[in-house]
Motif scaffolding. Structure first.
Motif, PDB file in Angstrom:
ATOM      1  N   MET A  92      -2.074  53.600 -37.956  1.00 51.68           N
ATOM      2  CA  MET A  92      -1.989  54.200 -36.615  1.00 51.68           C
ATOM      3  C   MET A  92      -0.962  55.321 -36.599  1.00 51.68           C
ATOM      4  SD  MET A  92      -0.204  50.979 -34.706  1.00 51.68           S
ATOM      5  CE  MET A  92       1.178  50.085 -35.423  1.00 51.68           C
ATOM      6  N   ASP A  93      -1.255  56.312 -35.751  1.00 48.12           N
ATOM      7  CA  ASP A  93      -0.367  57.460 -35.622  1.00 48.12           C
ATOM      8  C   ASP A  93      -0.755  58.221 -34.353  1.00 48.12           C
ATOM      9  OD1 ASP A  93       1.642  59.206 -36.118  1.00 48.12           O
ATOM     10  OD2 ASP A  93       0.885  59.942 -38.045  1.00 48.12           O
ATOM     11  N   LEU A 105      -1.122  45.985 -39.757  1.00 47.90           N
ATOM     12  CA  LEU A 105      -0.867  47.274 -39.122  1.00 47.90           C
ATOM     13  C   LEU A 105       0.025  48.108 -40.028  1.00 47.90           C
ATOM     14  CD1 LEU A 105      -0.217  46.303 -35.390  1.00 47.90           C
ATOM     15  CD2 LEU A 105      -2.197  47.505 -36.313  1.00 47.90           C
ATOM     16  N   ARG A 164       2.055  51.334 -39.663  1.00 42.19           N
ATOM     17  CA  ARG A 164       2.510  52.140 -38.543  1.00 42.19           C
ATOM     18  C   ARG A 164       3.480  53.225 -38.967  1.00 42.19           C
ATOM     19  NH1 ARG A 164       6.624  47.868 -35.439  1.00 42.19           N
ATOM     20  NH2 ARG A 164       8.165  47.745 -37.131  1.00 42.19           N
ATOM     21  N   PHE A 178       6.141  52.907 -31.726  1.00 44.44           N
ATOM     22  CA  PHE A 178       5.412  51.868 -32.446  1.00 44.44           C
ATOM     23  C   PHE A 178       6.251  50.616 -32.690  1.00 44.44           C
ATOM     24  CE2 PHE A 178       3.193  55.781 -33.830  1.00 44.44           C
ATOM     25  CZ  PHE A 178       1.937  55.464 -33.360  1.00 44.44           C
ATOM     26  N   ASN A 220       5.770  49.526 -42.460  1.00 48.87           N
ATOM     27  CA  ASN A 220       6.302  50.797 -41.968  1.00 48.87           C
ATOM     28  C   ASN A 220       6.050  51.892 -43.006  1.00 48.87           C
ATOM     29  OD1 ASN A 220       7.352  49.680 -39.595  1.00 48.87           O
ATOM     30  ND2 ASN A 220       9.208  49.029 -40.664  1.00 48.87           N
TER      31      ASN A 220
END
Length: 558
Positions: free
Chosen positions: A182-183, A251, A253, A259, A282
């Motif tokens: 996700m971004d 996830l 992220r 986030f 991360n």
């Protein structure tokens, strides 16, 4: 050139005629053609006899510093045996100059800095040579440009990170929603708000790494407002509630503060994973290469958003995209119209086959359909439970070390040390044979084809960390060898000295001018008398001083 002549018998008129014809056709002397024929016949037909002879000093170094310097060194009577050592010193100075900020100005500044230090070293040793002799060619300077990476490492960490060795990961074996990246992407399109003002929409995206699908959530924010945690939560809830997406297992992220809210659903992610599995990863800060969604954003820009009206280009400060000196025209419709058109274009785009990488040959929609046919089903979650998981709670008392050949990547354990340098490659004539590489100080070695790792395979991260650690250590050792150049170390030798202060011009002697005396009257006469009196007094003082010195000299002599 001599084929027709050698077919004719030696000493015949036919050979002579063929030699004459070849000399006229190829514009070569007949004697040269006869010499070629003789060399070929004496060798028994071996065509290697026609090759040019190598000089006796082939492969040997002919100039240690430069031709001008070497010649001047010998002419001034210095020992030629010292030239190899001086050449090594010049090489070291060039490496130091490339590792300094001088590399940012190009090779000429690097040469200027190296020559300044070289002249200083020669002066300290008492060696004087003509300035025309102290020269270094551009080719010699460019041989050491790989050391510019040291200055990049110390002053541009983003650029240094982009050049680090990277591993490849094959995600085709992942199930849908097994890893979701996700971004947030600011779109380069201008859209009008409801009140008539213009804004740049934000795209909150979730990329399913196992199928290359992208879930999109658009946000048109108020003036001066940025993407906050509530926007990301709304996008995540929309994805989880979608019938083709569902709840992710892991996830991946970005490091943005928006986030950080996903730390609250770690326990929910652990319920659908094996015990001890990492549920939230991360991304590496300031490293676009570590996030596969970055390349997907670039593709969407080319094939989707740049095709829409209101597109202003990648440089928002450039107002010449559509008109000169005026802002680009916004999207003609409303924000909902913009979203509807963008969604229609992305759905169409995701039906196109992927061109490169491990997913090439099939579209994201095809990959999803194939894995759905294999039995995968999305994980559902209670919307209210998800809402509660994101709620606030409190109590009263968390690039590249490889070589690309013919579309494949090749590696070697020692290759990471030479990142940024050119190496010699040999392609064997056998089929399916591995290429060869000539590693400095190691010689020829066989390359190994780069085998991709699965996204969750820890060995890939271990190998990547090991290669990056080797690059850092090699760069550290090189920096210790190349002592840094002080910022002002090369400034003072290059300053051109100004001429000394000029003495004051003599005053005009008005007393020598009769016209001036008539003009000034009695004032000049008083000035002349005072000048004469001062001169007489000075003469008396000089005589007294001389008498005193004579008396002191006689007293000293006894």
């Amino acid at each position: 050139m001599i084929q027709e002549a050698i077919e004719a018998p030696a000493g015949t008129a036919e050979r002579k005629a063929e030699v004459r014809r070849a000399a006229k056709k190829w514009r070569e002397p007949e004697r040269t053609i006869y010499n070629w024929i003789k060399r070929l016949e004496d060798a028994g037909g071996d065509m290697n006899a026609l090759a040019r002879k190598l000089p006796s000093d082939a492969g040997q170094r002919r100039a240690w510093v430069s031709r001008q310097f070497d010649a001047a060194w010998v002419e001034c009577g210095f020992d030629p045996a010292e030239l190899p050592a001086i050449g090594s010193e010049v090489d070291h100075l060039l490496c130091r100059a490339w590792a300094s900020p001088a590399q940012r100005a190009g090779w000429e500044q690097v040469r200027r800095v190296a020559l300044t230090l070289f002249r200083r070293d020669l002066g300290e040793r008492g060696i004087q040579l003509p300035d025309a002799a102290i020269r270094i060619s551009q080719r010699r300077v460019m041989q050491f440009q790989a050391d510019r990476r040291l200055d990049v490492r110390e002053n541009d960490r983003k650029r240094w990170d982009d050049t680090k060795p990277r591993i490849r990961r094959d995600a085709t074996g992942l199930s849908p929603m097994e890893i979701v990246v996700m971004d947030v992407k600011p779109l380069d399109c201008i859209v009008r708000r409801a009140d008539g003002t213009t804004s740049w929409p934000k795209l909150i995206a979730f990329m399913d790494w196992g199928t290359h699908r992208v879930f999109r959530h658009y946000a048109l924010l108020a003036q001066g407002e940025g993407v906050r945690q509530e926007h990301v939560i709304d996008a995540f809830k929309a994805m989880v509630s979608h019938r083709d997406w569902g709840f992710p297992r892991q996830l991946y992220r970005d490091n943005g503060t928006e986030f950080a809210v996903f730390d609250k659903i770690r326990s929910a992610l652990e319920l659908i994973n094996t015990p001890g599995a990492r549920t939230i990863v991360n991304a590496k800060p300031y490293s676009g290469a570590s996030k596969p969604i970055e390349s997907k954003f670039a593709t969407l820009d080319r094939f989707v958003f740049s095709q829409m009206r209101g597109w202003a280009g990648g440089d928002r400060m450039n107002k010449k995209t559509q008109t000169v000196g005026k802002p680009p025209a916004p999207y003609p419709g409303s924000f909902s119209d913009f979203v509807a058109e963008a969604e229609a274009r992305i759905v169409q785009f995701e039906s196109y086959p992927i061109k490169t990488g491990f997913f090439a040959g099939r579209s994201p929609a095809d990959w999803y359909s194939a894995k759905l046919a294999n039995g995968w089903r999305p994980v559902r979650v209670d919307t209210f439970a998800l809402e509660a998981a994101f709620a606030k709670r409190t109590d009263r008392r968390v690039v590249k070390g490889a070589i690309s050949l013919n579309g494949a990547a090749w590696r070697h354990p020692e290759l990471a040390r030479f990142n940024g340098q050119s190496v010699e490659i040999a392609m064997p004539y056998q089929r399916d044979a591995a290429p060869l590489i000539n590693l400095p100080d190691l010689g020829w070695a066989a390359l190994l084809e780069d085998m991709p790792f699965l996204p969750g395979q820890i060995l890939g991260a271990i190998g990547s960390s090991r290669e990056q650690r080797d690059v850092e250590r090699a760069a550290g050792r090189r920096r210790r060898e190349l002592r840094p150049i002080a910022p002002t170390e090369t400034l003072s030798p290059n300053v051109v000295p100004l001429p000394g202060r000029a003495s004051a011009a003599p005053l005009i002697d008005l007393g020598m001018s009769i016209e001036a005396k008539q003009f000034a009257g009695a004032r000049l006469e008083s000035i002349d008398r005072a000048s004469n009196e001062m001169d007489e007094a000075a003469r008396r003082r000089a005589r007294r001083d001389q008498i005193t010195r004579n008396l002191l000299r006689e007293q000293a002599n006894g």
